[in-house]
Write a protein that holds these residues in place. Structure first.
Motif, PDB file in Angstrom:
ATOM      1  N   GLU A 145       0.603  -1.126   0.143  1.00 31.59           N
ATOM      2  CA  GLU A 145       0.219  -0.085  -0.056  1.00 31.59           C
ATOM      3  C   GLU A 145       0.791   1.321  -0.057  1.00 31.59           C
ATOM      4  OE1 GLU A 145      -4.107  -1.671   2.080  1.00 31.59           O
ATOM      5  OE2 GLU A 145      -2.432  -0.910   3.462  1.00 31.59           O
ATOM      6  N   ARG A 146       1.931   1.161   0.653  1.00 29.82           N
ATOM      7  CA  ARG A 146       2.993   2.473   0.609  1.00 29.82           C
ATOM      8  C   ARG A 146       3.557   2.546  -0.674  1.00 29.82           C
ATOM      9  NH1 ARG A 146       4.733   0.158   5.766  1.00 29.82           N
ATOM     10  NH2 ARG A 146       6.233  -0.852   4.583  1.00 29.82           N
ATOM     11  N   LYS A 147       3.822   1.414  -1.388  1.00 27.45           N
ATOM     12  CA  LYS A 147       4.392   1.385  -2.741  1.00 27.45           C
ATOM     13  C   LYS A 147       3.260   2.244  -3.706  1.00 27.45           C
ATOM     14  CE  LYS A 147       8.481  -0.134  -1.823  1.00 27.45           C
ATOM     15  NZ  LYS A 147       9.679   0.359  -2.201  1.00 27.45           N
ATOM     16  N   MET A 148       1.971   1.700  -3.400  1.00 20.45           N
ATOM     17  CA  MET A 148       0.932   2.332  -4.268  1.00 20.45           C
ATOM     18  C   MET A 148       0.816   3.566  -4.057  1.00 20.45           C
ATOM     19  SD  MET A 148      -0.843  -0.127  -6.182  1.00 20.45           S
ATOM     20  CE  MET A 148      -2.616   0.815  -6.252  1.00 20.45           C
ATOM     21  N   ASP A 149       0.878   4.221  -3.040  1.00 15.92           N
ATOM     22  CA  ASP A 149       0.937   5.666  -2.569  1.00 15.92           C
ATOM     23  C   ASP A 149       2.110   6.365  -3.351  1.00 15.92           C
ATOM     24  OD1 ASP A 149      -1.075   5.175  -1.088  1.00 15.92           O
ATOM     25  OD2 ASP A 149      -0.030   5.545   0.759  1.00 15.92           O
ATOM     26  N   ARG A 150       3.049   5.813  -3.209  1.00 14.22           N
ATOM     27  CA  ARG A 150       4.214   6.373  -3.904  1.00 14.22           C
ATOM     28  C   ARG A 150       4.389   6.490  -5.469  1.00 14.22           C
ATOM     29  NH1 ARG A 150      10.456   3.375  -4.391  1.00 14.22           N
ATOM     30  NH2 ARG A 150      11.232   5.428  -5.421  1.00 14.22           N
ATOM     31  N   ALA A 151       3.634   5.355  -5.944  1.00 20.73           N
ATOM     32  CA  ALA A 151       3.446   5.469  -7.502  1.00 20.73           C
ATOM     33  C   ALA A 151       2.546   6.392  -7.872  1.00 20.73           C
ATOM     34  CB  ALA A 151       2.958   4.145  -7.996  1.00 20.73           C
ATOM     35  N   GLU A 152       1.448   6.539  -7.124  1.00 22.49           N
ATOM     36  CA  GLU A 152       0.324   7.482  -7.407  1.00 22.49           C
ATOM     37  C   GLU A 152       0.888   8.983  -7.245  1.00 22.49           C
ATOM     38  OE1 GLU A 152      -2.570   6.477  -4.640  1.00 22.49           O
ATOM     39  OE2 GLU A 152      -3.363   5.041  -5.506  1.00 22.49           O
ATOM     40  N   THR A 153       1.921   9.226  -6.404  1.00 18.34           N
ATOM     41  CA  THR A 153       2.373  10.472  -6.040  1.00 18.34           C
ATOM     42  C   THR A 153       3.572  10.906  -7.526  1.00 18.34           C
ATOM     43  OG1 THR A 153       2.240  10.505  -3.565  1.00 18.34           O
ATOM     44  CG2 THR A 153       3.828  12.045  -4.694  1.00 18.34           C
ATOM     45  N   LEU A 154       4.195   9.876  -7.844  1.00 19.08           N
ATOM     46  CA  LEU A 154       4.966  10.052  -8.786  1.00 19.08           C
ATOM     47  C   LEU A 154       4.281  10.188 -10.148  1.00 19.08           C
ATOM     48  CD1 LEU A 154       7.977   9.523 -10.235  1.00 19.08           C
ATOM     49  CD2 LEU A 154       7.532   7.202 -10.306  1.00 19.08           C
ATOM     50  N   LEU A 155       3.320   9.691 -10.615  1.00 19.68           N
ATOM     51  CA  LEU A 155       2.542   9.931 -11.765  1.00 19.68           C
ATOM     52  C   LEU A 155       1.757  11.096 -11.817  1.00 19.68           C
ATOM     53  CD1 LEU A 155       1.220   6.258 -12.819  1.00 19.68           C
ATOM     54  CD2 LEU A 155       3.230   7.439 -13.515  1.00 19.68           C
ATOM     55  N   ASP A 156       1.238  11.445 -10.553  1.00 19.74           N
ATOM     56  CA  ASP A 156       0.547  12.796 -10.301  1.00 19.74           C
ATOM     57  C   ASP A 156       1.646  13.902 -10.641  1.00 19.74           C
ATOM     58  OD1 ASP A 156      -1.928  11.617  -9.665  1.00 19.74           O
ATOM     59  OD2 ASP A 156      -1.742  11.862  -7.433  1.00 19.74           O
ATOM     60  N   GLY A 157       2.731  13.728 -10.375  1.00 24.06           N
ATOM     61  CA  GLY A 157       3.850  14.912 -10.594  1.00 24.06           C
ATOM     62  C   GLY A 157       4.124  15.126 -12.176  1.00 24.06           C
ATOM     63  N   PHE A 158       3.570  14.249 -13.122  1.00 25.32           N
ATOM     64  CA  PHE A 158       3.539  14.492 -14.476  1.00 25.32           C
ATOM     65  C   PHE A 158       2.286  14.959 -15.078  1.00 25.32           C
ATOM     66  CE2 PHE A 158       6.270  10.587 -14.074  1.00 25.32           C
ATOM     67  CZ  PHE A 158       7.481  11.310 -14.186  1.00 25.32           C
ATOM     68  N   ARG A 159       1.250  15.523 -14.098  1.00 28.84           N
ATOM     69  CA  ARG A 159       0.070  15.885 -14.519  1.00 28.84           C
ATOM     70  C   ARG A 159       0.141  17.667 -14.364  1.00 28.84           C
ATOM     71  NH1 ARG A 159      -4.969  13.495 -11.970  1.00 28.84           N
ATOM     72  NH2 ARG A 159      -3.783  14.218 -10.213  1.00 28.84           N
ATOM     73  N   HIS A 160      -0.196  18.315 -15.308  1.00 25.87           N
ATOM     74  CA  HIS A 160      -0.346  19.769 -15.081  1.00 25.87           C
ATOM     75  C   HIS A 160      -1.467  20.227 -15.779  1.00 25.87           C
ATOM     76  CE1 HIS A 160       4.014  19.063 -15.011  1.00 25.87           C
ATOM     77  NE2 HIS A 160       3.952  18.082 -16.135  1.00 25.87           N
ATOM     78  N   GLY A 161      -2.405  20.444 -14.732  1.00 25.24           N
ATOM     79  CA  GLY A 161      -3.748  20.834 -14.984  1.00 25.24           C
ATOM     80  C   GLY A 161      -4.513  19.623 -15.558  1.00 25.24           C
ATOM     81  N   GLY A 162      -4.868  19.979 -17.034  1.00 21.70           N
ATOM     82  CA  GLY A 162      -5.505  19.039 -17.680  1.00 21.70           C
ATOM     83  C   GLY A 162      -4.664  18.272 -18.843  1.00 21.70           C
ATOM     84  N   ARG A 163      -3.326  18.715 -18.604  1.00 15.69           N
ATOM     85  CA  ARG A 163      -2.550  18.014 -19.515  1.00 15.69           C
ATOM     86  C   ARG A 163      -1.459  16.993 -18.838  1.00 15.69           C
ATOM     87  NH1 ARG A 163      -2.231  20.420 -24.547  1.00 15.69           N
ATOM     88  NH2 ARG A 163      -3.162  22.474 -24.731  1.00 15.69           N
ATOM     89  N   TRP A 164      -0.873  16.129 -19.459  1.00 16.61           N
ATOM     90  CA  TRP A 164       0.138  15.294 -18.859  1.00 16.61           C
ATOM     91  C   TRP A 164       1.384  15.162 -20.017  1.00 16.61           C
ATOM     92  CZ3 TRP A 164      -0.662  11.686 -14.675  1.00 16.61           C
ATOM     93  CH2 TRP A 164      -1.839  11.682 -14.076  1.00 16.61           C
ATOM     94  N   THR A 165       2.390  15.081 -19.170  1.00 11.62           N
ATOM     95  CA  THR A 165       3.754  14.972 -19.797  1.00 11.62           C
ATOM     96  C   THR A 165       3.688  13.829 -20.625  1.00 11.62           C
ATOM     97  OG1 THR A 165       4.783  16.084 -17.980  1.00 11.62           O
ATOM     98  CG2 THR A 165       6.270  14.750 -19.412  1.00 11.62           C
ATOM     99  N   PRO A 166       4.136  13.852 -21.994  1.00 11.12           N
ATOM    100  CA  PRO A 166       4.287  12.461 -22.899  1.00 11.12           C
ATOM    101  C   PRO A 166       5.243  11.970 -22.378  1.00 11.12           C
ATOM    102  CG  PRO A 166       3.800  14.521 -24.119  1.00 11.12           C
ATOM    103  CD  PRO A 166       4.205  15.123 -22.670  1.00 11.12           C
ATOM    104  N   LEU A 167       5.367  10.355 -22.811  1.00  8.86           N
ATOM    105  CA  LEU A 167       6.490   9.514 -22.505  1.00  8.86           C
ATOM    106  C   LEU A 167       7.907  10.198 -22.914  1.00  8.86           C
ATOM    107  CD1 LEU A 167       5.108   6.054 -22.970  1.00  8.86           C
ATOM    108  CD2 LEU A 167       5.891   6.936 -20.665  1.00  8.86           C
ATOM    109  N   ASP A 168       7.598  10.626 -24.191  1.00  5.61           N
ATOM    110  CA  ASP A 168       8.808  10.895 -24.550  1.00  5.61           C
ATOM    111  C   ASP A 168       9.645  12.246 -24.287  1.00  5.61           C
ATOM    112  OD1 ASP A 168       7.094  12.678 -25.975  1.00  5.61           O
ATOM    113  OD2 ASP A 168       7.602  12.040 -28.112  1.00  5.61           O
TER     114      ASP A 168
END
Length: 405
Positions: free
Chosen positions: A348-371
């Motif tokens: 569950e802690r690792k799930m929290d960490r993954a969610e926080t990590l991915l949320d960091g790539f969200r900028h309003g309604g846009r997401w950082t592309p993989l490339d």
């Protein structure tokens, strides 16, 4: 979430064979691995080249567990030799509580498979479950000292019915929301507002992605809704390429609103039919734990490689939605896992960490592309999600219903 046969995600079920072959009880040393040497016959014992004590044990309806006559504590290997004429599953358990220490499935007639376990003070017995025959339990063997590896009470199909029913209700609500958001997408396309359609596409797609553990119960509808062009003769221009990714391709590759009206209408029709049919659908409760693992396995294989990107650059957003879907399954399995999986809090802690990590790539309604990720960001994302996949394999194993008779 992608349909087998429509997208590129046919390997979804490969974990099932691995889970079936070997029980890994939350990191327990119950590996069912061969050791690169001639198998010992039942009744033989000694130390092999790997430095571990080996004991040959017979697997058959009439002589289940025979050969284990000199029990010792500590890490050791049982060489399970099937002397019957049919394949068999073997479980090493506490004969009183039926807590499982290790399991090996699909031991063919005349073959030997190895089971590595750590045993300490306690009582143990082998249970042999031949195909199409009654189970047999071998003699109880007692170890008088030492500390054993962890064991887990077996999960039955009956145990999984309540969480599966609750999950089905959650999916029903998710499908209603997916239809509502798809209608908004279709309306934007119908009025020719492609900018609004691009804005509406992502929420609708993510809502569907969150329902990943139900894909098997969706049947062919999943392919119509979320299939890719993989394997289609005409590729992205094939008439069988439909659903979210067909619309994504058109929206981000300059297709006119007129050309997208039919795909948008088809998507709403397919989602509405799935929503209406869902009340009569029945998920297999036995698959719930496996699906929790498969959601993120597919995330790593397809979203983090960009294989499902048709122009929107939203793979990281889909990965985040997949985490939501995994969380929805784990929440319902938690009562079963709480006293069976010692690694649950860490998961569950690792799930929290993954969610926080991915949320960091969200900028309003846009997401950082993989490339657009830096090398270190890409490596960290792969590592965090890959670690979760490994941990969720234990959930799949622990929630795999055990045969008891």
């Amino acid at each position: 979430m992608q349909a087998v046969g429509r997208g590129a995600r046919a390997p979804r079920r490969r974990i099932a064979s691995a889970v079936a072959a070997v029980l890994v009880l939350a990191g327990v040393l119950a590996l069912g691995l061969g050791h690169g040497r001639a198998p010992r016959t039942a009744g033989s014992a000694g130390t092999a080249a790997d430095g571990l004590p080996h004991t040959g044990v017979e697997v058959s309806p009439g002589r289940c567990g025979r050969g284990w006559d000199t029990p010792v504590p500590g890490l050791q290997v049982f060489d399970l030799h099937n002397t019957s004429d049919r394949a068999a599953e073997v479980i090493l358990e506490d004969p009183g509580s039926h807590a499982v220490y290790g399991e090996v499935e699909d031991i063919g007639p005349g073959t030997t498979r190895s089971l590595t376990v750590r045993l300490g003070r306690g009582a143990y017995a082998f249970r042999c479950l031949p195909e199409d025959a009654d189970a047999a339990t071998g003699p109880t063997v007692r170890v008088d000292r030492g500390r054993s590896g962890p064991a887990a009470a077996p999960v039955t199909a009956h145990d999984l019915i309540p969480p599966a029913l609750d999950y089905q209700k959650w999916v029903a609500g998710g499908l209603r929301e997916a239809v509502r958001l798809a209608v908004r997408l279709r309306e934007a396309i119908d009025r020719g507002d492609l900018a609004a359609a691009r804005t509406a596409w992502l929420p609708a797609h993510l809502q569907y992605e969150r329902l990943g553990a139900a894909y098997d119960a969706f049947g062919d509808a999943d392919g119509r809704i979320n299939g890719t062009d993989a394997g289609l003769p005409g590729g992205v221009r094939d008439a069988s390429f439909t659903g979210f990714h067909r619309i994504e391709y058109g929206l981000w590759h300059g297709e006119s609103a007129r050309g997208l009206r039919a795909p948008a209408a088809g998507l709403v029709t397919a989602l509405t039919a799935l929503r209406d049919d869902w009340a009569q659908a029945r998920m297999d409760p036995a698959q719930l734990g496996l699906r929790a693992h498969e959601i993120l396995e597919n995330t790593v294989q397809f979203e983090l490689t960009g294989r499902t990107d048709y122009g929107s650059g939203s793979n990281l957003a889909a990965a985040r939605a997949n985490l939501d879907g995994t969380r929805a399954v784990l929440t319902r399995l938690r009562p079963l896992l709480a006293d069976r999986y010692s690694g649950l809090s860490a998961l569950e802690r690792k799930m929290d960490r993954a969610e926080t990590l991915l949320d960091g790539f969200r900028h309003g309604g846009r997401w950082t592309p993989l490339d657009r990720l830096s090398r270190s960001e890409r490596e960290k994302t792969d590592a965090v999600l890959g670690d979760l996949v490994e941990r969720l394999a234990s959930v799949a194993t622990l929630c795999d219903p055990r045969r008891t008779a």
